[in-house]
Scaffold this motif. Structure first.
Motif, PDB file in Angstrom:
ATOM      1  N   ARG A  46     -11.288  53.386 -65.858  1.00  0.00           N
ATOM      2  CA  ARG A  46     -11.329  52.081 -65.191  1.00  0.00           C
ATOM      3  C   ARG A  46      -9.917  51.613 -64.839  1.00  0.00           C
ATOM      4  O   ARG A  46      -9.702  50.983 -63.791  1.00  0.00           O
ATOM      5  CB  ARG A  46     -12.016  51.047 -66.087  1.00  0.00           C
ATOM      6  N   VAL A  47      -8.958  51.893 -65.708  1.00  0.00           N
ATOM      7  CA  VAL A  47      -7.574  51.493 -65.439  1.00  0.00           C
ATOM      8  C   VAL A  47      -6.974  52.332 -64.315  1.00  0.00           C
ATOM      9  O   VAL A  47      -6.278  51.821 -63.434  1.00  0.00           O
ATOM     10  CB  VAL A  47      -6.720  51.626 -66.718  1.00  0.00           C
ATOM     11  N   VAL A  48      -7.273  53.637 -64.339  1.00  0.00           N
ATOM     12  CA  VAL A  48      -6.727  54.539 -63.313  1.00  0.00           C
ATOM     13  C   VAL A  48      -7.250  54.163 -61.928  1.00  0.00           C
ATOM     14  O   VAL A  48      -6.530  54.227 -60.935  1.00  0.00           O
ATOM     15  CB  VAL A  48      -7.084  55.997 -63.665  1.00  0.00           C
ATOM     16  N   GLY A  49      -8.513  53.759 -61.863  1.00  0.00           N
ATOM     17  CA  GLY A  49      -9.073  53.288 -60.604  1.00  0.00           C
ATOM     18  C   GLY A  49      -9.051  54.333 -59.510  1.00  0.00           C
ATOM     19  O   GLY A  49      -9.507  55.459 -59.678  1.00  0.00           O
ATOM     20  N   GLN A  50      -8.508  53.961 -58.380  1.00  0.00           N
ATOM     21  CA  GLN A  50      -8.516  54.815 -57.192  1.00  0.00           C
ATOM     22  C   GLN A  50      -7.269  55.692 -57.066  1.00  0.00           C
ATOM     23  O   GLN A  50      -7.103  56.374 -56.057  1.00  0.00           O
ATOM     24  CB  GLN A  50      -8.620  53.936 -55.934  1.00  0.00           C
ATOM     25  N   LEU A  51      -6.422  55.690 -58.091  1.00  0.00           N
ATOM     26  CA  LEU A  51      -5.171  56.439 -57.978  1.00  0.00           C
ATOM     27  C   LEU A  51      -5.411  57.926 -57.758  1.00  0.00           C
ATOM     28  O   LEU A  51      -4.676  58.580 -57.011  1.00  0.00           O
ATOM     29  CB  LEU A  51      -4.324  56.232 -59.244  1.00  0.00           C
ATOM     30  N   GLN A  52      -6.438  58.484 -58.392  1.00  0.00           N
ATOM     31  CA  GLN A  52      -6.665  59.907 -58.255  1.00  0.00           C
ATOM     32  C   GLN A  52      -7.187  60.273 -56.861  1.00  0.00           C
ATOM     33  O   GLN A  52      -6.951  61.380 -56.376  1.00  0.00           O
ATOM     34  CB  GLN A  52      -7.606  60.399 -59.360  1.00  0.00           C
TER      35      GLN A  52
ATOM     36  N   PRO B   8       0.868  70.544 -54.181  1.00  0.00           N
ATOM     37  CA  PRO B   8      -0.413  71.131 -54.618  1.00  0.00           C
ATOM     38  C   PRO B   8      -0.711  70.919 -56.092  1.00  0.00           C
ATOM     39  O   PRO B   8      -1.875  70.782 -56.477  1.00  0.00           O
ATOM     40  CB  PRO B   8      -0.255  72.627 -54.282  1.00  0.00           C
ATOM     41  N   GLU B   9       0.322  70.903 -56.936  1.00  0.00           N
ATOM     42  CA  GLU B   9       0.078  70.683 -58.362  1.00  0.00           C
ATOM     43  C   GLU B   9      -0.416  69.263 -58.633  1.00  0.00           C
ATOM     44  O   GLU B   9      -1.257  69.042 -59.517  1.00  0.00           O
ATOM     45  CB  GLU B   9       1.344  70.974 -59.163  1.00  0.00           C
ATOM     46  N   ILE B  10       0.099  68.310 -57.873  1.00  0.00           N
ATOM     47  CA  ILE B  10      -0.366  66.937 -58.012  1.00  0.00           C
ATOM     48  C   ILE B  10      -1.806  66.824 -57.530  1.00  0.00           C
ATOM     49  O   ILE B  10      -2.643  66.170 -58.166  1.00  0.00           O
ATOM     50  CB  ILE B  10       0.554  65.979 -57.238  1.00  0.00           C
ATOM     51  N   ARG B  11      -2.117  67.472 -56.413  1.00  0.00           N
ATOM     52  CA  ARG B  11      -3.497  67.445 -55.903  1.00  0.00           C
ATOM     53  C   ARG B  11      -4.467  68.012 -56.938  1.00  0.00           C
ATOM     54  O   ARG B  11      -5.551  67.462 -57.152  1.00  0.00           O
ATOM     55  CB  ARG B  11      -3.599  68.234 -54.593  1.00  0.00           C
ATOM     56  N   LEU B  12      -4.074  69.112 -57.569  1.00  0.00           N
ATOM     57  CA  LEU B  12      -4.947  69.741 -58.558  1.00  0.00           C
ATOM     58  C   LEU B  12      -5.133  68.843 -59.778  1.00  0.00           C
ATOM     59  O   LEU B  12      -6.261  68.683 -60.288  1.00  0.00           O
ATOM     60  CB  LEU B  12      -4.367  71.091 -58.980  1.00  0.00           C
ATOM     61  N   ALA B  13      -4.050  68.248 -60.273  1.00  0.00           N
ATOM     62  CA  ALA B  13      -4.155  67.350 -61.431  1.00  0.00           C
ATOM     63  C   ALA B  13      -5.018  66.136 -61.109  1.00  0.00           C
ATOM     64  O   ALA B  13      -5.853  65.720 -61.928  1.00  0.00           O
ATOM     65  CB  ALA B  13      -2.757  66.911 -61.871  1.00  0.00           C
ATOM     66  N   ALA B  14      -4.844  65.578 -59.905  1.00  0.00           N
ATOM     67  CA  ALA B  14      -5.658  64.425 -59.518  1.00  0.00           C
ATOM     68  C   ALA B  14      -7.131  64.805 -59.392  1.00  0.00           C
ATOM     69  O   ALA B  14      -8.015  64.052 -59.817  1.00  0.00           O
ATOM     70  CB  ALA B  14      -5.144  63.854 -58.196  1.00  0.00           C
TER      71      ALA B  14
END
Length: 356
Positions: A138-144, A153-159
Protein backbone atom coordinates in the motif's frame (compact mmCIF):
# COMPACT_ATOMS: atom_id res chain seq x y z
CA UNK A 1 58.26 39.96 -22.96
CA UNK A 2 59.92 36.56 -22.82
CA UNK A 3 60.69 36.97 -19.14
CA UNK A 4 57.11 38.00 -18.46
CA UNK A 5 55.77 34.96 -20.32
CA UNK A 6 58.10 32.65 -18.40
CA UNK A 7 56.96 34.17 -15.12
CA UNK A 8 53.30 33.74 -16.10
CA UNK A 9 53.89 30.11 -17.05
CA UNK A 10 55.64 29.49 -13.77
CA UNK A 11 52.72 30.98 -11.86
CA UNK A 12 50.27 28.78 -13.81
CA UNK A 13 52.36 25.67 -13.17
CA UNK A 14 52.53 26.47 -9.48
CA UNK A 15 48.77 27.02 -9.40
CA UNK A 16 48.13 23.68 -11.15
CA UNK A 17 50.49 21.92 -8.80
CA UNK A 18 48.72 23.46 -5.81
CA UNK A 19 45.33 22.38 -7.15
CA UNK A 20 46.58 18.85 -7.74
CA UNK A 21 48.07 18.75 -4.27
CA UNK A 22 44.82 19.98 -2.70
CA UNK A 23 42.88 17.38 -4.70
CA UNK A 24 45.21 14.64 -3.53
CA UNK A 25 44.94 15.75 0.07
CA UNK A 26 41.13 15.91 -0.22
CA UNK A 27 41.00 12.41 -1.72
CA UNK A 28 43.20 11.05 1.04
CA UNK A 29 41.10 12.70 3.75
CA UNK A 30 37.88 11.50 2.15
CA UNK A 31 39.24 7.98 1.81
CA UNK A 32 40.32 7.97 5.43
CA UNK A 33 36.90 9.22 6.53
CA UNK A 34 35.20 6.55 4.41
CA UNK A 35 37.39 3.84 5.93
CA UNK A 36 36.61 5.08 9.41
CA UNK A 37 32.87 5.07 8.62
CA UNK A 38 33.06 1.54 7.23
CA UNK A 39 35.02 0.37 10.24
CA UNK A 40 32.51 1.97 12.59
CA UNK A 41 29.59 0.37 10.71
CA UNK A 42 31.29 -3.03 10.76
CA UNK A 43 31.89 -2.72 14.47
CA UNK A 44 28.28 -1.81 15.23
CA UNK A 45 26.67 -4.45 12.96
CA UNK A 46 26.77 -7.31 15.51
CA UNK A 47 24.91 -5.14 18.01
CA UNK A 48 22.34 -4.17 15.38
CA UNK A 49 21.81 -7.80 14.38
CA UNK A 50 21.35 -8.86 17.99
CA UNK A 51 18.81 -6.10 18.58
CA UNK A 52 16.88 -7.21 15.49
CA UNK A 53 17.01 -10.87 16.55
CA UNK A 54 15.65 -9.97 19.97
CA UNK A 55 12.80 -8.03 18.37
CA UNK A 56 11.97 -10.79 15.88
CA UNK A 57 12.01 -13.30 18.72
CA UNK A 58 9.18 -11.39 20.37
CA UNK A 59 10.81 -8.70 22.48
CA UNK A 60 8.53 -5.62 22.72
CA UNK A 61 11.47 -3.30 23.47
CA UNK A 62 12.27 -1.20 20.41
CA UNK A 63 14.33 1.51 22.11
CA UNK A 64 17.69 0.10 20.99
CA UNK A 65 16.49 -0.48 17.42
CA UNK A 66 15.10 3.05 17.24
CA UNK A 67 18.41 4.42 18.48
CA UNK A 68 20.23 2.58 15.72
CA UNK A 69 17.71 3.99 13.20
CA UNK A 70 18.93 7.47 14.17
CA UNK A 71 22.67 6.85 14.58
CA UNK A 72 23.37 4.11 12.00
CA UNK A 73 20.38 4.16 9.66
CA UNK A 74 22.11 2.72 6.58
CA UNK A 75 23.70 -0.12 8.57
CA UNK A 76 20.35 -0.90 10.21
CA UNK A 77 18.64 -1.14 6.82
CA UNK A 78 21.31 -3.48 5.49
CA UNK A 79 21.18 -5.71 8.58
CA UNK A 80 17.41 -5.83 8.43
CA UNK A 81 17.53 -6.92 4.78
CA UNK A 82 19.91 -9.74 5.63
CA UNK A 83 16.94 -11.53 7.22
CA UNK A 84 14.60 -11.22 4.21
CA UNK A 85 15.37 -14.64 2.69
CA UNK A 86 15.45 -16.55 5.98
CA UNK A 87 12.07 -15.59 7.45
CA UNK A 88 8.51 -16.49 6.52
CA UNK A 89 4.98 -16.18 7.84
CA UNK A 90 4.31 -13.98 10.84
CA UNK A 91 8.01 -13.45 11.55
CA UNK A 92 8.57 -12.03 8.07
CA UNK A 93 5.52 -9.78 8.52
CA UNK A 94 7.02 -8.56 11.81
CA UNK A 95 10.26 -7.71 10.01
CA UNK A 96 8.56 -5.65 7.30
CA UNK A 97 6.28 -3.96 9.81
CA UNK A 98 9.42 -2.82 11.60
CA UNK A 99 10.73 -1.42 8.32
CA UNK A 100 7.47 0.50 7.99
CA UNK A 101 7.51 1.76 11.57
CA UNK A 102 11.08 3.04 11.18
CA UNK A 103 10.14 4.70 7.82
CA UNK A 104 12.80 2.66 6.01
CA UNK A 105 10.25 1.71 3.34
CA UNK A 106 9.51 5.41 2.84
CA UNK A 107 13.24 6.05 2.39
CA UNK A 108 13.38 3.40 -0.33
CA UNK A 109 10.34 4.90 -2.04
CA UNK A 110 12.06 8.28 -2.09
CA UNK A 111 15.22 6.72 -3.55
CA UNK A 112 13.26 5.43 -6.57
CA UNK A 113 13.21 9.04 -7.83
CA UNK A 114 17.00 9.42 -7.64
CA UNK A 115 18.79 10.46 -10.86
CA UNK A 116 21.51 7.90 -10.05
CA UNK A 117 20.88 4.43 -11.47
CA UNK A 118 22.62 2.47 -8.65
CA UNK A 119 20.47 4.25 -6.04
CA UNK A 120 17.24 3.55 -7.95
CA UNK A 121 18.30 -0.04 -8.56
CA UNK A 122 18.89 -0.68 -4.86
CA UNK A 123 15.60 0.99 -3.95
CA UNK A 124 13.50 -1.12 -6.33
CA UNK A 125 15.22 -4.33 -5.25
CA UNK A 126 14.40 -3.56 -1.62
CA UNK A 127 10.83 -2.62 -2.45
CA UNK A 128 10.43 -5.90 -4.35
CA UNK A 129 11.43 -7.77 -1.20
CA UNK A 130 9.13 -5.93 1.16
CA UNK A 131 6.18 -6.12 -1.24
CA UNK A 132 5.41 -9.59 0.07
CA UNK A 133 3.78 -7.71 2.98
CA UNK A 134 0.46 -6.12 2.04
CA UNK A 135 0.85 -2.91 4.15
CA UNK A 136 4.17 -2.32 2.37
CA UNK A 137 2.45 -2.72 -0.98
CA UNK A 138 0.00 0.00 0.00
CA UNK A 139 2.88 2.37 0.75
CA UNK A 140 4.74 1.50 -2.46
CA UNK A 141 1.60 2.26 -4.46
CA UNK A 142 2.18 2.88 -8.14
CA UNK A 143 5.96 3.19 -7.95
CA UNK A 144 6.55 -0.26 -9.39
CA UNK A 145 4.36 0.53 -12.39
CA UNK A 146 6.73 3.44 -13.00
CA UNK A 147 9.76 1.21 -12.42
CA UNK A 148 8.82 -1.29 -15.15
CA UNK A 149 9.27 1.56 -17.64
CA UNK A 150 12.76 2.49 -16.38
CA UNK A 151 15.56 2.48 -18.99
CA UNK A 152 17.68 0.22 -16.77
CA UNK A 153 16.82 -3.50 -17.28
CA UNK A 154 17.73 -4.47 -13.72
CA UNK A 155 15.37 -1.84 -12.36
CA UNK A 156 12.60 -3.03 -14.68
CA UNK A 157 13.09 -6.60 -13.48
CA UNK A 158 13.09 -5.63 -9.78
CA UNK A 159 9.96 -3.52 -10.25
CA UNK A 160 8.22 -6.37 -12.11
CA UNK A 161 9.19 -8.79 -9.35
CA UNK A 162 7.62 -6.48 -6.79
CA UNK A 163 4.53 -5.96 -8.93
CA UNK A 164 4.09 -9.72 -9.18
CA UNK A 165 3.53 -9.80 -5.41
CA UNK A 166 0.30 -7.87 -5.91
CA UNK A 167 -3.00 -9.64 -5.37
CA UNK A 168 -4.53 -7.55 -8.15
CA UNK A 169 -5.18 -9.56 -11.31
CA UNK A 170 -4.29 -6.67 -13.59
CA UNK A 171 -0.85 -6.41 -11.99
CA UNK A 172 0.28 -10.03 -12.23
CA UNK A 173 -1.25 -10.34 -15.70
CA UNK A 174 0.83 -7.34 -16.76
CA UNK A 175 3.95 -8.98 -15.34
CA UNK A 176 3.23 -12.17 -17.33
CA UNK A 177 2.85 -10.18 -20.55
CA UNK A 178 6.19 -8.50 -19.87
CA UNK A 179 7.84 -11.82 -19.03
CA UNK A 180 7.04 -13.33 -22.43
CA UNK A 181 8.70 -10.34 -24.11
CA UNK A 182 11.84 -10.18 -21.96
CA UNK A 183 14.97 -12.33 -22.01
CA UNK A 184 15.34 -15.85 -20.64
CA UNK A 185 16.95 -14.79 -17.35
CA UNK A 186 14.20 -12.30 -16.57
CA UNK A 187 11.60 -14.88 -17.52
CA UNK A 188 13.11 -17.42 -15.11
CA UNK A 189 13.02 -14.89 -12.25
CA UNK A 190 9.46 -13.78 -12.98
CA UNK A 191 8.19 -17.35 -13.48
CA UNK A 192 8.97 -18.09 -9.84
CA UNK A 193 7.27 -14.87 -8.72
CA UNK A 194 4.17 -15.70 -10.81
CA UNK A 195 3.89 -19.32 -9.63
CA UNK A 196 1.13 -18.57 -7.03
CA UNK A 197 -1.07 -17.23 -9.84
CA UNK A 198 -0.52 -20.12 -12.28
CA UNK A 199 -4.15 -21.21 -12.27
CA UNK A 200 -5.55 -17.71 -12.79
CA UNK A 201 -3.06 -16.93 -15.56
CA UNK A 202 -3.82 -20.22 -17.32
CA UNK A 203 -7.46 -19.24 -17.51
CA UNK A 204 -7.01 -15.62 -18.58
CA UNK A 205 -3.76 -14.48 -20.18
CA UNK A 206 -2.00 -17.62 -21.40
CA UNK A 207 -4.63 -18.88 -23.93
CA UNK A 208 -4.52 -15.68 -26.04
CA UNK A 209 -0.71 -15.77 -26.00
CA UNK A 210 -0.71 -19.40 -27.22
CA UNK A 211 -2.96 -18.36 -30.10
CA UNK A 212 -0.54 -15.59 -31.04
CA UNK A 213 1.33 -15.65 -34.34
CA UNK A 214 4.51 -14.61 -32.54
CA UNK A 215 6.32 -17.92 -32.07
CA UNK A 216 8.78 -16.43 -29.58
CA UNK A 217 5.91 -15.34 -27.34
CA UNK A 218 4.28 -18.76 -27.56
CA UNK A 219 7.57 -20.48 -26.69
CA UNK A 220 8.18 -18.05 -23.81
CA UNK A 221 4.70 -18.66 -22.36
CA UNK A 222 5.19 -22.42 -22.53
CA UNK A 223 8.62 -22.08 -20.90
CA UNK A 224 6.98 -20.33 -17.95
CA UNK A 225 4.35 -23.09 -17.71
CA UNK A 226 7.09 -25.75 -17.69
CA UNK A 227 9.04 -23.79 -15.06
CA UNK A 228 5.98 -23.79 -12.79
CA UNK A 229 5.92 -27.59 -12.85
CA UNK A 230 2.31 -27.76 -11.72
CA UNK A 231 -0.94 -28.86 -13.35
CA UNK A 232 -2.63 -26.15 -15.40
CA UNK A 233 -5.89 -26.19 -17.41
CA UNK A 234 -4.58 -25.48 -20.91
CA UNK A 235 -6.35 -26.42 -24.13
CA UNK A 236 -5.10 -26.71 -27.70
CA UNK A 237 -1.60 -28.05 -27.09
CA UNK A 238 -2.28 -30.79 -29.63
CA UNK A 239 -2.68 -28.12 -32.31
CA UNK A 240 0.66 -26.56 -31.34
CA UNK A 241 2.32 -29.99 -31.50
CA UNK A 242 0.81 -30.65 -34.94
CA UNK A 243 1.14 -27.28 -36.66
CA UNK A 244 3.63 -25.14 -34.78
CA UNK A 245 7.23 -24.37 -35.61
CA UNK A 246 9.90 -26.73 -34.31
CA UNK A 247 10.54 -24.59 -31.21
CA UNK A 248 6.81 -24.36 -30.47
CA UNK A 249 6.27 -28.10 -30.99
CA UNK A 250 9.16 -29.05 -28.70
CA UNK A 251 8.03 -26.70 -25.93
CA UNK A 252 4.40 -27.82 -26.25
CA UNK A 253 5.51 -31.44 -25.83
CA UNK A 254 7.42 -30.47 -22.68
CA UNK A 255 4.35 -28.74 -21.28
CA UNK A 256 1.95 -31.57 -22.17
CA UNK A 257 2.52 -33.63 -18.97
CA UNK A 258 1.24 -30.65 -16.98
CA UNK A 259 -2.24 -30.62 -18.58
CA UNK A 260 -5.11 -33.07 -18.39
CA UNK A 261 -4.82 -36.03 -20.76
CA UNK A 262 -7.06 -36.25 -23.83
CA UNK A 263 -7.31 -38.46 -26.95
CA UNK A 264 -6.26 -35.50 -29.11
CA UNK A 265 -3.10 -34.92 -27.06
CA UNK A 266 -2.24 -38.63 -27.14
CA UNK A 267 -2.71 -38.83 -30.90
CA UNK A 268 -0.55 -35.73 -31.41
CA UNK A 269 2.30 -37.30 -29.43
CA UNK A 270 2.13 -40.57 -31.41
CA UNK A 271 2.15 -38.73 -34.73
CA UNK A 272 5.08 -36.59 -33.58
CA UNK A 273 7.10 -39.75 -32.85
CA UNK A 274 6.61 -40.96 -36.41
CA UNK A 275 7.30 -37.56 -37.97
CA UNK A 276 10.34 -36.51 -39.97
CA UNK A 277 11.69 -33.97 -37.46
CA UNK A 278 14.08 -35.90 -35.21
CA UNK A 279 14.28 -33.22 -32.53
CA UNK A 280 10.50 -33.16 -32.22
CA UNK A 281 10.39 -36.99 -32.35
CA UNK A 282 12.91 -37.25 -29.52
CA UNK A 283 10.87 -34.91 -27.35
CA UNK A 284 7.66 -36.79 -28.24
CA UNK A 285 9.30 -40.09 -27.24
CA UNK A 286 10.27 -38.61 -23.86
CA UNK A 287 6.72 -37.28 -23.39
CA UNK A 288 5.24 -40.68 -24.24
CA UNK A 289 7.40 -42.22 -21.53
CA UNK A 290 6.48 -39.60 -18.93
CA UNK A 291 2.76 -39.99 -19.67
CA UNK A 292 2.89 -43.81 -20.05
CA UNK A 293 1.15 -43.63 -23.43
CA UNK A 294 0.56 -47.26 -24.42
CA UNK A 295 -0.72 -46.20 -27.85
CA UNK A 296 2.85 -45.16 -28.63
CA UNK A 297 4.31 -48.67 -28.10
CA UNK A 298 4.36 -49.69 -31.80
CA UNK A 299 6.13 -46.46 -32.75
CA UNK A 300 8.57 -46.78 -29.86
CA UNK A 301 9.37 -50.34 -30.93
CA UNK A 302 9.96 -49.13 -34.48
CA UNK A 303 12.36 -46.44 -33.23
CA UNK A 304 14.14 -49.01 -31.10
CA UNK A 305 14.60 -51.29 -34.08
CA UNK A 306 15.33 -48.94 -36.95
CA UNK A 307 15.77 -45.45 -35.59
CA UNK A 308 18.97 -43.51 -35.15
CA UNK A 309 21.12 -44.30 -32.08
CA UNK A 310 19.76 -41.14 -30.45
CA UNK A 311 16.12 -42.11 -31.04
CA UNK A 312 16.80 -45.74 -30.13
CA UNK A 313 18.18 -44.73 -26.74
CA UNK A 314 15.25 -42.39 -26.09
CA UNK A 315 12.78 -45.10 -27.14
CA UNK A 316 14.42 -47.61 -24.79
CA UNK A 317 14.08 -45.15 -21.89
CA UNK A 318 10.42 -44.53 -22.77
CA UNK A 319 9.64 -48.25 -23.02
CA UNK A 320 11.25 -48.81 -19.64
CA UNK A 321 8.83 -46.25 -18.20
CA UNK A 322 5.73 -48.09 -19.55
CA UNK A 323 5.44 -51.43 -17.72
CA UNK A 324 4.55 -54.18 -18.34
CA UNK A 325 4.09 -53.91 -22.11
CA UNK A 326 7.15 -51.73 -22.59
CA UNK A 327 9.29 -54.13 -20.56
CA UNK A 328 8.10 -57.07 -22.66
CA UNK A 329 9.18 -55.30 -25.84
CA UNK A 330 12.59 -54.54 -24.35
CA UNK A 331 12.99 -58.13 -23.22
CA UNK A 332 12.12 -59.42 -26.67
CA UNK A 333 14.62 -57.13 -28.34
CA UNK A 334 17.36 -58.04 -25.88
CA UNK A 335 16.74 -61.83 -25.86
CA UNK A 336 19.42 -63.86 -27.75
CA UNK A 337 18.30 -65.53 -30.93
CA UNK A 338 18.48 -69.31 -31.22
CA UNK A 339 20.32 -70.78 -34.19
CA UNK A 340 17.86 -72.42 -36.63
CA UNK A 341 18.03 -76.19 -37.06
CA UNK A 342 19.36 -77.42 -40.44
CA UNK A 343 16.95 -78.74 -43.06
CA UNK A 344 17.10 -82.42 -44.13
CA UNK A 345 19.19 -81.43 -47.13
CA UNK A 346 21.73 -79.71 -44.84
CA UNK A 347 20.72 -76.12 -45.67
CA UNK A 348 19.58 -73.54 -43.13
CA UNK A 349 16.20 -71.86 -43.57
CA UNK A 350 16.04 -68.08 -43.73
CA UNK A 351 14.03 -67.35 -40.62
CA UNK A 352 13.62 -63.89 -39.23
CA UNK A 353 12.49 -63.26 -35.71
CA UNK A 354 9.18 -61.50 -35.54
CA UNK A 355 9.26 -58.16 -33.93
CA UNK A 356 6.57 -55.89 -32.58
Amino acid sequence: MIGKAIATAAVLEAGCAAILLLGLVWALLRGAASRRALAAAAAIRPSIRQALIDYLAGSPNLDEVRAFAKSHRAALAECLLEFRNTLSGNTADRLWQLALDLALVHDWCADTHSPHVPVRRTAFERLASCSTYEPCRRVVGQLQLIGVEDPDPEIRLAAARGLAQSDLRRDFELVFRMAVRWNTLARAVLAEALRPYALALSESVIPPVLRSREDRHVVAALEIVVAWGRAVPLQGLDQLIEKGSRAVRVQALRALPLVAGSPDNTAAVVRAISGDDREVAREAIATAGRLHIEESLPELARCLRSGSPELSGAAADALAAIPPAGWEILNEFSAPRESPAPAPDGSYPDRRAARV
